[in-house]
Motif scaffolding. Structure first.
Motif, PDB file in Angstrom:
ATOM      1  N   LEU A  79      -9.173 -48.578  36.140  1.00 50.90           N
ATOM      2  CA  LEU A  79      -8.503 -49.281  35.043  1.00 50.90           C
ATOM      3  C   LEU A  79      -8.486 -48.431  33.778  1.00 50.90           C
ATOM      4  CD1 LEU A  79      -7.173 -51.939  34.146  1.00 50.90           C
ATOM      5  CD2 LEU A  79      -9.447 -52.700  33.457  1.00 50.90           C
ATOM      6  N   GLU A  80      -9.572 -47.723  33.516  1.00 55.96           N
ATOM      7  CA  GLU A  80      -9.621 -46.850  32.345  1.00 55.96           C
ATOM      8  C   GLU A  80      -8.596 -45.724  32.457  1.00 55.96           C
ATOM      9  OE1 GLU A  80     -12.904 -44.092  30.018  1.00 55.96           O
ATOM     10  OE2 GLU A  80     -13.575 -45.690  31.360  1.00 55.96           O
ATOM     11  N   TYR A  81      -8.477 -45.137  33.630  1.00 60.76           N
ATOM     12  CA  TYR A  81      -7.517 -44.059  33.841  1.00 60.76           C
ATOM     13  C   TYR A  81      -6.082 -44.555  33.715  1.00 60.76           C
ATOM     14  CZ  TYR A  81      -5.294 -39.985  35.885  1.00 60.76           C
ATOM     15  OH  TYR A  81      -4.503 -38.899  36.085  1.00 60.76           O
ATOM     16  N   VAL A  82      -5.787 -45.686  34.353  1.00 62.34           N
ATOM     17  CA  VAL A  82      -4.429 -46.235  34.299  1.00 62.34           C
ATOM     18  C   VAL A  82      -4.088 -46.679  32.877  1.00 62.34           C
ATOM     19  CG1 VAL A  82      -3.020 -48.186  35.078  1.00 62.34           C
ATOM     20  CG2 VAL A  82      -4.350 -46.872  36.723  1.00 62.34           C
ATOM     21  N   THR A  83      -5.040 -47.270  32.174  1.00 63.92           N
ATOM     22  CA  THR A  83      -4.790 -47.707  30.807  1.00 63.92           C
ATOM     23  C   THR A  83      -4.509 -46.520  29.894  1.00 63.92           C
ATOM     24  OG1 THR A  83      -6.207 -49.621  31.146  1.00 63.92           O
ATOM     25  CG2 THR A  83      -5.736 -49.033  28.888  1.00 63.92           C
ATOM     26  N   GLU A  84      -5.207 -45.417  30.129  1.00 70.21           N
ATOM     27  CA  GLU A  84      -4.953 -44.217  29.316  1.00 70.21           C
ATOM     28  C   GLU A  84      -3.509 -43.749  29.471  1.00 70.21           C
ATOM     29  OE1 GLU A  84      -6.455 -39.587  29.185  1.00 70.21           O
ATOM     30  OE2 GLU A  84      -7.759 -41.102  30.057  1.00 70.21           O
ATOM     31  N   TRP A  85      -3.023 -43.698  30.706  1.00 70.26           N
ATOM     32  CA  TRP A  85      -1.638 -43.285  30.929  1.00 70.26           C
ATOM     33  C   TRP A  85      -0.650 -44.341  30.428  1.00 70.26           C
ATOM     34  CZ3 TRP A  85       0.585 -38.845  32.595  1.00 70.26           C
ATOM     35  CH2 TRP A  85      -0.271 -37.864  33.064  1.00 70.26           C
ATOM     36  N   ALA A  86      -1.007 -45.624  30.572  1.00 73.04           N
ATOM     37  CA  ALA A  86      -0.118 -46.683  30.101  1.00 73.04           C
ATOM     38  C   ALA A  86      -0.007 -46.667  28.575  1.00 73.04           C
ATOM     39  CB  ALA A  86      -0.618 -48.041  30.579  1.00 73.04           C
ATOM     40  N   MET A  87      -1.086 -46.332  27.888  1.00 74.94           N
ATOM     41  CA  MET A  87      -1.038 -46.250  26.431  1.00 74.94           C
ATOM     42  C   MET A  87      -0.091 -45.138  25.968  1.00 74.94           C
ATOM     43  SD  MET A  87      -2.664 -48.574  24.989  1.00 74.94           S
ATOM     44  CE  MET A  87      -3.792 -49.845  25.462  1.00 74.94           C
ATOM     45  N   VAL A  88       0.019 -44.091  26.759  1.00 74.85           N
ATOM     46  CA  VAL A  88       0.989 -43.044  26.436  1.00 74.85           C
ATOM     47  C   VAL A  88       2.397 -43.617  26.508  1.00 74.85           C
ATOM     48  CG1 VAL A  88       1.961 -40.852  27.209  1.00 74.85           C
ATOM     49  CG2 VAL A  88      -0.511 -41.164  27.166  1.00 74.85           C
ATOM     50  N   GLN A  89       2.680 -44.431  27.530  1.00 74.21           N
ATOM     51  CA  GLN A  89       3.997 -45.059  27.638  1.00 74.21           C
ATOM     52  C   GLN A  89       4.238 -46.039  26.489  1.00 74.21           C
ATOM     53  OE1 GLN A  89       6.361 -44.244  29.837  1.00 74.21           O
ATOM     54  NE2 GLN A  89       4.976 -42.721  30.703  1.00 74.21           N
ATOM     55  N   ILE A  92       5.000 -43.831  23.366  1.00 75.57           N
ATOM     56  CA  ILE A  92       6.271 -43.095  23.369  1.00 75.57           C
ATOM     57  C   ILE A  92       7.474 -44.023  23.465  1.00 75.57           C
ATOM     58  CG2 ILE A  92       7.681 -41.488  24.718  1.00 75.57           C
ATOM     59  CD1 ILE A  92       5.156 -39.944  25.323  1.00 75.57           C
ATOM     60  N   ARG A  93       7.401 -44.997  24.364  1.00 68.58           N
ATOM     61  CA  ARG A  93       8.573 -45.848  24.597  1.00 68.58           C
ATOM     62  C   ARG A  93       8.564 -47.146  23.812  1.00 68.58           C
ATOM     63  NH1 ARG A  93      10.173 -45.205  30.882  1.00 68.58           N
ATOM     64  NH2 ARG A  93       9.979 -42.949  30.977  1.00 68.58           N
ATOM     65  N   GLY A  94       7.401 -47.554  23.316  1.00 68.86           N
ATOM     66  CA  GLY A  94       7.332 -48.787  22.538  1.00 68.86           C
ATOM     67  C   GLY A  94       7.418 -50.039  23.392  1.00 68.86           C
ATOM     68  N   VAL A  95       6.969 -49.968  24.645  1.00 70.11           N
ATOM     69  CA  VAL A  95       6.995 -51.131  25.529  1.00 70.11           C
ATOM     70  C   VAL A  95       5.626 -51.803  25.499  1.00 70.11           C
ATOM     71  CG1 VAL A  95       8.760 -50.144  27.025  1.00 70.11           C
ATOM     72  CG2 VAL A  95       6.370 -49.711  27.527  1.00 70.11           C
ATOM     73  N   GLY A  96       5.551 -52.984  26.095  1.00 68.63           N
ATOM     74  CA  GLY A  96       4.277 -53.669  26.211  1.00 68.63           C
ATOM     75  C   GLY A  96       3.397 -53.019  27.268  1.00 68.63           C
ATOM     76  N   LEU A  97       2.134 -53.419  27.298  1.00 67.75           N
ATOM     77  CA  LEU A  97       1.179 -52.786  28.210  1.00 67.75           C
ATOM     78  C   LEU A  97       1.524 -53.077  29.668  1.00 67.75           C
ATOM     79  CD1 LEU A  97      -1.389 -51.067  28.289  1.00 67.75           C
ATOM     80  CD2 LEU A  97      -2.661 -53.191  28.471  1.00 67.75           C
ATOM     81  N   ILE A 103       5.992 -49.064  34.578  1.00 73.25           N
ATOM     82  CA  ILE A 103       6.594 -47.740  34.449  1.00 73.25           C
ATOM     83  C   ILE A 103       5.676 -46.697  35.091  1.00 73.25           C
ATOM     84  CG2 ILE A 103       7.214 -45.929  32.798  1.00 73.25           C
ATOM     85  CD1 ILE A 103       8.080 -48.228  30.894  1.00 73.25           C
ATOM     86  N   LEU A 104       4.396 -46.820  34.835  1.00 71.41           N
ATOM     87  CA  LEU A 104       3.428 -45.888  35.416  1.00 71.41           C
ATOM     88  C   LEU A 104       3.405 -46.007  36.937  1.00 71.41           C
ATOM     89  CD1 LEU A 104       1.213 -43.790  34.985  1.00 71.41           C
ATOM     90  CD2 LEU A 104      -0.392 -45.687  34.781  1.00 71.41           C
ATOM     91  N   GLY A 105       3.495 -47.229  37.442  1.00 75.31           N
ATOM     92  CA  GLY A 105       3.536 -47.425  38.890  1.00 75.31           C
ATOM     93  C   GLY A 105       4.739 -46.760  39.524  1.00 75.31           C
ATOM     94  N   SER A 106       5.895 -46.893  38.895  1.00 77.99           N
ATOM     95  CA  SER A 106       7.084 -46.238  39.448  1.00 77.99           C
ATOM     96  C   SER A 106       6.985 -44.731  39.311  1.00 77.99           C
ATOM     97  CB  SER A 106       8.349 -46.757  38.772  1.00 77.99           C
ATOM     98  OG  SER A 106       8.352 -46.427  37.403  1.00 77.99           O
ATOM     99  N   LEU A 107       6.347 -44.248  38.255  1.00 77.33           N
ATOM    100  CA  LEU A 107       6.139 -42.813  38.090  1.00 77.33           C
ATOM    101  C   LEU A 107       5.260 -42.260  39.201  1.00 77.33           C
ATOM    102  CD1 LEU A 107       6.343 -40.249  36.192  1.00 77.33           C
ATOM    103  CD2 LEU A 107       4.196 -41.042  35.212  1.00 77.33           C
TER     104      LEU A 107
END
Length: 121
Positions: A79-89, A92-97, A103-107
């Motif tokens: 969860l910490e790793y995924v949250t770190e990458w999600a916070m980048v999204q 940059i994109r201004g979307v919700g968590l 987005i991270l899942g599709s990436l």
């Protein structure tokens, strides 16, 4: 700041990035931090219960709680790793968590899963 520069936004200053972090992205930051804090608190509760069972000499409970502690630790690290990458999204994109998580899942599923696995190592 880098994301604003890369996408050629007109105001790429630090103050503009801080404004976004403290206004529109603040809820996403708090939600991600709350999820991590919840998992870490749950891990602490299980660790305390395991230590109590260990002091009492209850071996079966101690082993079960060790397994639960390991699972919660793995979930927390993931969860910490995924949250770190999600916070980048989010930044940059201004979307919700949750949208950032999608987005991270599709990436991960579509293209760069090998690079992300290398980053984990």
């Amino acid at each position: 700041v880098f994301g604003r520069w890369y996408f050629q936004e007109t105001d790429n200053s630090l103050m503009a990035s801080m404004k976004v972090a403290w206004t529109t992205s603040f809820g996403s930051i708090c939600f991600g931090s709350m999820a991590l804090a919840f998992v870490r608190a749950l891990d602490m509760v299980v660790t305390t219960a395991r230590k109590a069972a260990q002091e009492e000499g209850n071996i079966v409970t101690c082993i079960l709680l060790l397994v639960v502690e390991c699972l919660i630790g793995c979930i927390g690290d993931l969860l910490e790793y995924v949250t770190e990458w999600a916070m980048v999204q989010v930044a940059i994109r201004g979307v919700g968590l949750l949208d950032a998580g999608r987005i991270l899942g599709s990436l991960v599923l579509c293209s760069n899963s090998g690079l992300i696995l290398v980053d984990l190592l």
